[in-house]
Design a protein around this motif. Structure first.
Motif, PDB file in Angstrom:
ATOM      1  N   ALA A  93      36.519  31.110   9.742  1.00  0.00           N
ATOM      2  CA  ALA A  93      35.122  30.496  10.358  1.00  0.00           C
ATOM      3  C   ALA A  93      34.793  28.812   9.749  1.00  0.00           C
ATOM      4  O   ALA A  93      34.412  28.439  10.969  1.00  0.00           O
ATOM      5  CB  ALA A  93      34.035  31.279   9.808  1.00  0.00           C
ATOM      6  N   TYR A  94      35.055  28.490   8.906  1.00  0.00           N
ATOM      7  CA  TYR A  94      34.855  27.048   8.535  1.00  0.00           C
ATOM      8  C   TYR A  94      35.728  26.257   9.279  1.00  0.00           C
ATOM      9  O   TYR A  94      35.142  25.222   9.932  1.00  0.00           O
ATOM     10  CB  TYR A  94      35.061  26.884   7.080  1.00  0.00           C
ATOM     11  N   GLU A  95      36.913  26.516   9.328  1.00  0.00           N
ATOM     12  CA  GLU A  95      37.832  25.429  10.160  1.00  0.00           C
ATOM     13  C   GLU A  95      37.607  25.547  11.541  1.00  0.00           C
ATOM     14  O   GLU A  95      37.804  24.482  12.326  1.00  0.00           O
ATOM     15  CB  GLU A  95      39.476  26.167   9.941  1.00  0.00           C
ATOM     16  N   ARG A  96      37.293  26.881  12.191  1.00  0.00           N
ATOM     17  CA  ARG A  96      36.997  26.880  13.452  1.00  0.00           C
ATOM     18  C   ARG A  96      35.672  26.291  14.109  1.00  0.00           C
ATOM     19  O   ARG A  96      35.707  25.732  15.161  1.00  0.00           O
ATOM     20  CB  ARG A  96      37.344  28.280  13.938  1.00  0.00           C
ATOM     21  N   TYR A  97      34.748  26.634  13.474  1.00  0.00           N
ATOM     22  CA  TYR A  97      33.341  26.192  13.759  1.00  0.00           C
ATOM     23  C   TYR A  97      32.475  25.497  13.055  1.00  0.00           C
ATOM     24  O   TYR A  97      31.474  24.985  13.482  1.00  0.00           O
ATOM     25  CB  TYR A  97      32.664  27.511  13.966  1.00  0.00           C
ATOM     26  N   ALA A  98      32.904  25.057  11.612  1.00  0.00           N
ATOM     27  CA  ALA A  98      32.011  24.329  10.895  1.00  0.00           C
ATOM     28  C   ALA A  98      32.667  23.396   9.992  1.00  0.00           C
ATOM     29  O   ALA A  98      31.910  22.975   8.685  1.00  0.00           O
ATOM     30  CB  ALA A  98      30.786  25.225  10.227  1.00  0.00           C
ATOM     31  N   ALA A  99      33.782  22.647  10.406  1.00  0.00           N
ATOM     32  CA  ALA A  99      34.602  21.937   9.313  1.00  0.00           C
ATOM     33  C   ALA A  99      33.494  20.752   9.048  1.00  0.00           C
ATOM     34  O   ALA A  99      33.755  20.026   8.096  1.00  0.00           O
ATOM     35  CB  ALA A  99      35.576  21.367  10.012  1.00  0.00           C
ATOM     36  N   ASP A 100      32.477  20.305  10.150  1.00  0.00           N
ATOM     37  CA  ASP A 100      31.886  19.176   9.610  1.00  0.00           C
ATOM     38  C   ASP A 100      30.712  19.273   8.424  1.00  0.00           C
ATOM     39  O   ASP A 100      30.087  18.261   8.040  1.00  0.00           O
ATOM     40  CB  ASP A 100      30.853  18.593  10.826  1.00  0.00           C
TER      41      ASP A 100
END
Length: 313
Positions: free
Chosen positions: A70-77
């Motif tokens: 989920a972090y890599e796909r949608y919220a890496a910022d």
């Protein structure tokens, strides 16, 4: 401090690079191989010192993998430090709060699982607010990821407790029960705590304004809804037993069942119980997934909010 930022629609995730888009898959593959190897060595050698390694690897593998995905796909910022805080601190706050409240507020009754659902979803929501209150973002996408992360932390620490209890038996350490418990909870983890807290987190952040969390009607309704899903999930074992008794119990079985016992079930009743229990969990899972899909589709169809200018540092 930078100004409050509105979030792009869910259909516009942050840009990803080829070097980072599959970390979750490598983490899962390596973790799974290490868990299998540890289980095999423990069975072969009988070395009980390896049991904590099995418990930790098995309990954290799926939740951690889901968070990384989920972090890599949608919220890496957001940065990894915020994700680690939500997973670790949020998860521990959740299990501690649930343990205390359930000890003093929950007693055996027909409504026990409703109380458990309300308590556990409330403590996870409170943990999410605590660890993300200084994060100046809003919108469904960030809420889904951060909520799922807190739920994953809760699921990991809770599963470790269940795994520890499963390995203990009257005959000594039961590695078979430990492995079965970790496999079952690992398979079910994405559609349990992770899914429920993602849903409430998404709505909470969608309703956020000016850096403040607002417990509006949609947030309250969502909280009650995911609590109901949670209660149905936890009570499915009892519901399945009740359905078996209502549909197949013979005359001599009905009296003991009325006292809370299911005496000597037949082979057919055992199979039917498994079918009822599995079907119930599937229905609850599909309900949560459909709810999540509706939230995402609604967000994609909404107009992109105007960006607010950043305030001076």
């Amino acid at each position: 401090m930078s100004g409050y930022r509105n979030t792009p629609r869910i259909s516009d995730p942050p840009a990803r690079t080829a070097a980072t888009s599959h970390h979750w898959l490598r983490v899962f593959a390596v973790g799974l191989l290490l868990w299998i190897a540890t289980v095999a060595v423990t069975f072969l050698t009988g070395n009980s010192n390896l049991v904590p390694t099995i418990v930790l690897l098995g309990s954290f593998l799926v939740p951690a993998t889901m968070v990384i995905w989920a972090y890599e796909r949608y919220a890496a910022d957001l940065g990894p430090d915020r994700i680690f805080a939500c997973f670790g601190i949020g998860g521990i706050i959740g299990v501690l709060g649930a343990s205390v409240l359930e000890t003093y507020l929950v007693s055996p009754s027909a409504w026990m699982y409703v109380a458990v659902g309300l308590i556990e979803e409330a403590v996870k929501l409170a943990a999410l607010v605590m660890v993300s209150r200084r994060l100046r973002v809003s919108g469904l996408r960030y809420g889904l990821v951060l909520g799922a992360t807190v739920g994953a932390g809760f699921a990991a620490f809770e599963s470790a407790g269940y795994a520890f209890n499963a390995v203990l038996s009257i005959q000594g350490l039961s590695l078979k029960d430990l492995v079965e418990t970790e496999i079952l909870r690992g398979v079910l983890a994405p559609v349990g705590h992770i899914l429920w807290t993602a849903i409430i987190g998404g709505v909470l952040f969608r309703e956020r304004r000016g850096g403040r969390f607002r417990f509006t009607a949609p947030v309250i309704v969502t909280y009650l809804g995911v609590s109901l899903l949670h209660a149905l999930w936890d009570s499915m074992n009892g519901i399945a037993v009740w359905l078996v008794a209502r549909t197949t119990a013979s005359e001599w079985q009905r009296a003991p069942f009325a006292l809370g016992h299911m005496p000597d079930p037949t082979t057919e009743q055992v199979h039917l119980y498994t079918c009822y229990d599995t079907a119930g969990l599937i229905v609850v899972s599909l309900g949560g997934l459909l709810w999540l899909r509706l939230l995402v589709r609604r967000e994609r169809g909404a107009p992109i909010p105007a960006q607010l200018p950043a305030s001076p540092a």
